[in-house]
Design a protein around this motif. Structure first.
Motif, PDB file in Angstrom:
ATOM      1  N   ALA A 138      57.099 -13.636  38.815  1.00  0.00           N
ATOM      2  CA  ALA A 138      56.026 -12.670  39.079  1.00  0.00           C
ATOM      3  C   ALA A 138      56.563 -11.248  38.990  1.00  0.00           C
ATOM      4  CB  ALA A 138      55.423 -12.929  40.455  1.00  0.00           C
ATOM      5  N   HIS A 139      57.750 -11.048  39.538  1.00  0.00           N
ATOM      6  CA  HIS A 139      58.360  -9.714  39.517  1.00  0.00           C
ATOM      7  C   HIS A 139      58.660  -9.268  38.089  1.00  0.00           C
ATOM      8  CE1 HIS A 139      60.978  -6.373  40.591  1.00  0.00           C
ATOM      9  NE2 HIS A 139      61.938  -6.907  39.863  1.00  0.00           N
ATOM     10  N   VAL A 140      59.230 -10.153  37.294  1.00  0.00           N
ATOM     11  CA  VAL A 140      59.579  -9.797  35.911  1.00  0.00           C
ATOM     12  C   VAL A 140      58.307  -9.509  35.116  1.00  0.00           C
ATOM     13  CG1 VAL A 140      60.589 -10.664  33.756  1.00  0.00           C
ATOM     14  CG2 VAL A 140      61.783 -11.040  35.928  1.00  0.00           C
ATOM     15  N   VAL A 141      57.340 -10.424  35.227  1.00  0.00           N
ATOM     16  CA  VAL A 141      56.100 -10.266  34.442  1.00  0.00           C
ATOM     17  C   VAL A 141      55.405  -8.950  34.790  1.00  0.00           C
ATOM     18  CG1 VAL A 141      53.760 -11.184  34.164  1.00  0.00           C
ATOM     19  CG2 VAL A 141      55.742 -12.721  34.007  1.00  0.00           C
ATOM     20  N   ALA A 142      55.409  -8.598  36.070  1.00  0.00           N
ATOM     21  CA  ALA A 142      54.703  -7.385  36.510  1.00  0.00           C
ATOM     22  C   ALA A 142      55.389  -6.112  36.019  1.00  0.00           C
ATOM     23  CB  ALA A 142      54.611  -7.365  38.036  1.00  0.00           C
ATOM     24  N   ASN A 143      56.610  -6.243  35.542  1.00  0.00           N
ATOM     25  CA  ASN A 143      57.366  -5.040  35.190  1.00  0.00           C
ATOM     26  C   ASN A 143      57.825  -5.002  33.732  1.00  0.00           C
ATOM     27  OD1 ASN A 143      57.844  -3.419  37.820  1.00  0.00           O
ATOM     28  ND2 ASN A 143      58.153  -5.551  38.419  1.00  0.00           N
ATOM     29  N   LEU A 144      57.192  -5.827  32.892  1.00  0.00           N
ATOM     30  CA  LEU A 144      57.595  -5.840  31.487  1.00  0.00           C
ATOM     31  C   LEU A 144      56.793  -4.826  30.669  1.00  0.00           C
ATOM     32  CD1 LEU A 144      58.047  -9.644  30.679  1.00  0.00           C
ATOM     33  CD2 LEU A 144      59.813  -7.897  31.036  1.00  0.00           C
ATOM     34  N   PRO A 145      57.446  -4.209  29.687  1.00  0.00           N
ATOM     35  CA  PRO A 145      56.719  -3.304  28.798  1.00  0.00           C
ATOM     36  C   PRO A 145      55.880  -4.109  27.796  1.00  0.00           C
ATOM     37  CG  PRO A 145      58.987  -3.525  28.055  1.00  0.00           C
ATOM     38  CD  PRO A 145      58.871  -4.317  29.333  1.00  0.00           C
ATOM     39  N   ASP A 146      54.967  -3.446  27.140  1.00  0.00           N
ATOM     40  CA  ASP A 146      54.190  -4.098  26.086  1.00  0.00           C
ATOM     41  C   ASP A 146      55.140  -4.644  25.039  1.00  0.00           C
ATOM     42  OD1 ASP A 146      51.861  -3.467  27.332  1.00  0.00           O
ATOM     43  OD2 ASP A 146      51.415  -1.716  26.081  1.00  0.00           O
ATOM     44  N   GLY A 147      54.834  -5.816  24.543  1.00  0.00           N
ATOM     45  CA  GLY A 147      55.644  -6.370  23.455  1.00  0.00           C
ATOM     46  C   GLY A 147      56.750  -7.296  23.921  1.00  0.00           C
ATOM     47  N   VAL A 148      57.015  -7.318  25.236  1.00  0.00           N
ATOM     48  CA  VAL A 148      58.020  -8.249  25.770  1.00  0.00           C
ATOM     49  C   VAL A 148      57.316  -9.187  26.742  1.00  0.00           C
ATOM     50  CG1 VAL A 148      60.214  -8.497  26.995  1.00  0.00           C
ATOM     51  CG2 VAL A 148      59.829  -6.508  25.533  1.00  0.00           C
ATOM     52  N   THR A 149      57.540 -10.480  26.587  1.00  0.00           N
ATOM     53  CA  THR A 149      56.876 -11.464  27.451  1.00  0.00           C
ATOM     54  C   THR A 149      57.901 -12.394  28.080  1.00  0.00           C
ATOM     55  OG1 THR A 149      56.594 -12.932  25.564  1.00  0.00           O
ATOM     56  CG2 THR A 149      54.743 -11.481  26.087  1.00  0.00           C
ATOM     57  N   LEU A 150      57.483 -13.020  29.189  1.00  0.00           N
ATOM     58  CA  LEU A 150      58.311 -14.022  29.844  1.00  0.00           C
ATOM     59  C   LEU A 150      57.694 -15.381  29.574  1.00  0.00           C
ATOM     60  CD1 LEU A 150      60.761 -14.362  31.903  1.00  0.00           C
ATOM     61  CD2 LEU A 150      58.982 -14.753  33.595  1.00  0.00           C
ATOM     62  N   GLU A 151      58.477 -16.268  28.991  1.00  0.00           N
ATOM     63  CA  GLU A 151      57.997 -17.629  28.731  1.00  0.00           C
ATOM     64  C   GLU A 151      58.818 -18.580  29.602  1.00  0.00           C
ATOM     65  OE1 GLU A 151      58.391 -18.407  24.560  1.00  0.00           O
ATOM     66  OE2 GLU A 151      57.176 -16.665  24.002  1.00  0.00           O
ATOM     67  N   VAL A 152      58.141 -19.196  30.564  1.00  0.00           N
ATOM     68  CA  VAL A 152      58.836 -20.153  31.423  1.00  0.00           C
ATOM     69  C   VAL A 152      59.022 -21.445  30.633  1.00  0.00           C
ATOM     70  CG1 VAL A 152      58.716 -21.473  33.561  1.00  0.00           C
ATOM     71  CG2 VAL A 152      57.865 -19.114  33.492  1.00  0.00           C
ATOM     72  N   ALA A 153      60.265 -21.918  30.577  1.00  0.00           N
ATOM     73  CA  ALA A 153      60.561 -23.127  29.814  1.00  0.00           C
ATOM     74  C   ALA A 153      60.075 -24.336  30.603  1.00  0.00           C
ATOM     75  CB  ALA A 153      62.057 -23.227  29.561  1.00  0.00           C
ATOM     76  N   GLU A 154      59.139 -25.060  30.044  1.00  0.00           N
ATOM     77  CA  GLU A 154      58.659 -26.278  30.693  1.00  0.00           C
ATOM     78  C   GLU A 154      59.330 -27.463  30.001  1.00  0.00           C
ATOM     79  OE1 GLU A 154      56.890 -26.078  33.284  1.00  0.00           O
ATOM     80  OE2 GLU A 154      55.923 -24.112  33.185  1.00  0.00           O
ATOM     81  N   GLY A 155      59.489 -28.524  30.758  1.00  0.00           N
ATOM     82  CA  GLY A 155      59.992 -29.754  30.137  1.00  0.00           C
ATOM     83  C   GLY A 155      61.468 -29.735  29.804  1.00  0.00           C
ATOM     84  N   LEU A 156      62.224 -28.874  30.495  1.00  0.00           N
ATOM     85  CA  LEU A 156      63.672 -28.854  30.291  1.00  0.00           C
ATOM     86  C   LEU A 156      64.384 -29.324  31.545  1.00  0.00           C
ATOM     87  CD1 LEU A 156      64.605 -25.519  28.459  1.00  0.00           C
ATOM     88  CD2 LEU A 156      64.543 -27.841  27.515  1.00  0.00           C
ATOM     89  N   ALA A 157      65.462 -30.038  31.349  1.00  0.00           N
ATOM     90  CA  ALA A 157      66.353 -30.396  32.454  1.00  0.00           C
ATOM     91  C   ALA A 157      67.617 -29.552  32.324  1.00  0.00           C
ATOM     92  CB  ALA A 157      66.694 -31.874  32.395  1.00  0.00           C
ATOM     93  N   LEU A 158      68.402 -29.496  33.406  1.00  0.00           N
ATOM     94  CA  LEU A 158      69.676 -28.776  33.380  1.00  0.00           C
ATOM     95  C   LEU A 158      70.697 -29.599  34.162  1.00  0.00           C
ATOM     96  CD1 LEU A 158      70.901 -26.018  32.413  1.00  0.00           C
ATOM     97  CD2 LEU A 158      70.438 -25.156  34.714  1.00  0.00           C
ATOM     98  N   ILE A 159      71.817 -29.881  33.523  1.00  0.00           N
ATOM     99  CA  ILE A 159      72.895 -30.587  34.218  1.00  0.00           C
ATOM    100  C   ILE A 159      74.171 -29.763  34.096  1.00  0.00           C
ATOM    101  CG2 ILE A 159      71.915 -32.904  33.953  1.00  0.00           C
ATOM    102  CD1 ILE A 159      73.868 -33.318  31.593  1.00  0.00           C
ATOM    103  N   ALA A 160      75.086 -29.963  35.025  1.00  0.00           N
ATOM    104  CA  ALA A 160      76.380 -29.283  34.962  1.00  0.00           C
ATOM    105  C   ALA A 160      77.471 -30.340  34.953  1.00  0.00           C
ATOM    106  CB  ALA A 160      76.544 -28.352  36.163  1.00  0.00           C
ATOM    107  N   LEU A 161      78.436 -30.154  34.069  1.00  0.00           N
ATOM    108  CA  LEU A 161      79.624 -31.011  34.018  1.00  0.00           C
ATOM    109  C   LEU A 161      80.801 -30.103  34.347  1.00  0.00           C
ATOM    110  CD1 LEU A 161      80.697 -33.883  33.279  1.00  0.00           C
ATOM    111  CD2 LEU A 161      81.122 -32.985  30.980  1.00  0.00           C
ATOM    112  N   GLN A 162      81.446 -30.334  35.494  1.00  0.00           N
ATOM    113  CA  GLN A 162      82.411 -29.379  36.021  1.00  0.00           C
ATOM    114  C   GLN A 162      83.710 -30.075  36.395  1.00  0.00           C
ATOM    115  OE1 GLN A 162      81.386 -25.726  37.126  1.00  0.00           O
ATOM    116  NE2 GLN A 162      80.321 -26.311  35.260  1.00  0.00           N
ATOM    117  N   GLY A 163      84.810 -29.418  36.072  1.00  0.00           N
ATOM    118  CA  GLY A 163      86.102 -29.963  36.459  1.00  0.00           C
ATOM    119  C   GLY A 163      87.094 -29.892  35.316  1.00  0.00           C
ATOM    120  N   PRO A 164      88.390 -30.108  35.624  1.00  0.00           N
ATOM    121  CA  PRO A 164      89.429 -29.957  34.616  1.00  0.00           C
ATOM    122  C   PRO A 164      89.323 -30.943  33.447  1.00  0.00           C
ATOM    123  CG  PRO A 164      90.328 -30.855  36.665  1.00  0.00           C
ATOM    124  CD  PRO A 164      88.942 -30.418  36.966  1.00  0.00           C
TER     125      PRO A 164
END
Lengths: 382, 123
Positions: A138-164
């Motif tokens: 909401a904060h980003v969308v309310a403060n964007l100039p014309d021509g720049v939009t925020l697209e929330v990525a739907e249908g994505l997962a995120l995993i992290a693989l961490q360690g040596p």
């Protein structure tokens, strides 16, 4: 002692079924039902990540695209909301940044990636904290100039693989990931599945964060955990790993009342922005950079074995209250209790003796350097 | 050997006119890896329900309540250096403290092993 939180009305990640299948203990976190630990237990999951490779489901985090006509336009739009230098961000590179309030507080901390693909120039990918998604967007969308939009990525997962062992494991399924530098990103295929891979993380270890279609994530996770080096790791160990690494947890170590300078996140305030200002809260933030903040986030090492938890009062040698613990617990790799918190600037020097008030008793501690466990990020040889 | 249980997941094992107190195996499984235990001082007296000890896992701190009223005559000092004993043997070597009972009649209101197991099944 039983967990009693209601588990209805909680969102699930695309890996919810897999978590249950592997015996995860699910807890509510930022509106999601998330695995706090698997049968291995927090301590062993933590140690496994430091010694080998841990796989974390972080699909609750927000992924969104800031889209403009060209890189300079999109970068300027983000610079109006953060103290980062995104105009200078090279293709395929990642930056940690902060959304700041006009008063210089922190709305959220986030990762920003510029695509390596020239056809995607003008797009910046944002990864934000689960509990701050709605507020951030909401904060980003309310403060964007014309021509720049925020697209929330739907249908994505995120995993992290961490360690040596993360690089060795992932390279078996996607050879080009082993040469990626720290804080770079690339669109690749892992066993034929389209993924967006970042060499980054939240544990202090080498590793990756992998964004993948929700429909593809379970097969990818099964492939990775079939590797002998990999175990599933829950949010409990994620917290002890990031605390040892000295990394902030939003809502605990940073919030809208803490400034980036107080939080010792000055590295996120780019050199050009220090000279030019022009970001929300620049007055306070640049003033604190020049004159020093009144209080500072520091590491704290309690003596003995008793952990000091979030909310523990910190006093100086004379008994005056000088601050509060914002994250604290047991560091399995550090081998004892560790904490971070805010103290008055005059008490922030490494080695300053302080007193923690734990259950009404004084507990001796010292201001300690962070990270508590050295970072082992991958550094590409020049 | 008579063992009593509470719905707060403590156990009391009678040994003559004193009793060993600890937390149950179910409790340790819920807590996860124990990293610190704060035990009371010998000589302290508790009324039933008083906060008697604190057990800290990697996750959080939990209070342990006195399951019965009594005088602390010994504590398990081994737990200071080996808090993981609670995970390995919660109802044996992982005992917390030894009490002289001041209100032995309170035992009648505690659960026996069968009743406690049935209670845990409902959780």
């Amino acid at each position: 002692m039983a967990d009693s939180a209601a588990t209805d009305l909680l969102l699930e990640t695309p890996l919810a079924g897999l978590h249950r299948e592997f015996g995860a203990r699910m807890v509510p976190f930022a509106g999601y039902s998330m695995p706090v630990q698997y049968p291995l237990g927090i301590l062993s999951e933590h140690n496994w990540t430091r010694a080998s490779a841990g796989l974390f489901d972080v699909s609750h985090m927000g992924q969104a695209y800031l889209v403009g006509p060209d890189h300079a336009t999109t970068a300027r739009a983000l610079e109006a909301l953060t103290p980062g230098d995104f105009q200078a961000l090279s293709p395929g590179r990642i930056r940690y940044t902060l959304l700041t309030t006009p008063e210089g507080g922190i709305i959220d901390d986030l990762m920003v990636t510029r695509s390596a693909d020239p056809s995607e120039d003008g797009t910046l990918t944002l990864v934000v904290n689960a509990g701050r998604k709605a507020i951030d967007y909401a904060h980003v969308v309310a403060n964007l100039p014309d021509g720049v939009t925020l697209e929330v990525a739907e249908g994505l997962a995120l995993i992290a693989l961490q360690g040596p062992k993360a690089a060795e494991v992932l390279s078996r399924h996607c050879p080009e990931t082993s040469a990626m530098g720290f804080m770079t990103a690339a669109r690749v295929t892992v066993d034929g599945v389209d993924c967006h891979v970042s060499r980054s993380g939240y544990t202090g270890e080498d590793g990756y964060e992998i964004s993948v279609k929700a429909g593809d994530v379970e097969a990818l996770v099964r492939t990775l955990i079939a590797e002998p080096e990999v175990e599933l790791v829950g949010l409990g160990a994620r917290d002890s790993l990031r605390l040892e690494a000295g990394l902030c947890l939003y809502g605990h170590d940073i919030d809208e009342a803490t400034s980036p300078v107080e939080a010792d996140l000055g590295f996120a305030i780019a050199k050009r922005r220090r000279a030019e200002g022009g970001f929300p809260g620049a007055g306070r933030i640049l003033g604190e950079l020049a004159a020093g903040p009144a209080r500072l986030r520091v590491g704290i090492k309690p003596e003995g074995r008793a952990p000091a938890r979030e909310g523990t009062e910190i006093r100086d040698a004379s008994g005056t209250t000088i601050g509060i613990v914002t994250s604290g617990g047991f560091g399995p790799t550090a081998g004892g209790p560790i904490a971070m918190g805010y103290v008055a600037a005059g008490s922030a020097a490494i080695g300053t003796p302080v007193t923690l008030v734990v259950r009404g008793k004084d507990l001796a501690a010292t201001v300690a350097p962070m990270p508590f466990v050295p970072h082992r990020y991958f550094r590409k040889q020049a | 050997m008579t063992v009593y249980f509470t719905k707060d997941h403590e156990w009391v094992r009678l040994e003559g006119d004193s009793a060993l107190v600890g937390i149950t195996d179910y409790a340790q499984s819920q807590l996860g890896d124990v990293v610190y235990v704060e035990l009371p001082e010998v000589g302290k007296t508790f009324a039933k329900g008083d906060e008697a000890a604190v057990v800290e896992s990697v996750k959080a701190a939990s209070d342990v309540y006195a399951p019965v009223s009594g005088l602390v005559i010994a504590v398990n000092a081994k737990l200071a250096d080996a808090p993981g004993t609670i995970n390995e043997a919660a109802e044996g070597d992982g005992w917390f403290m030894k009490l002289t009972l001041t209100e032995p009649g309170e035992l009648e209101n505690l659960l026996d092993e069968t009743a406690y197991k049935a209670f845990v099944e409902t959780l």
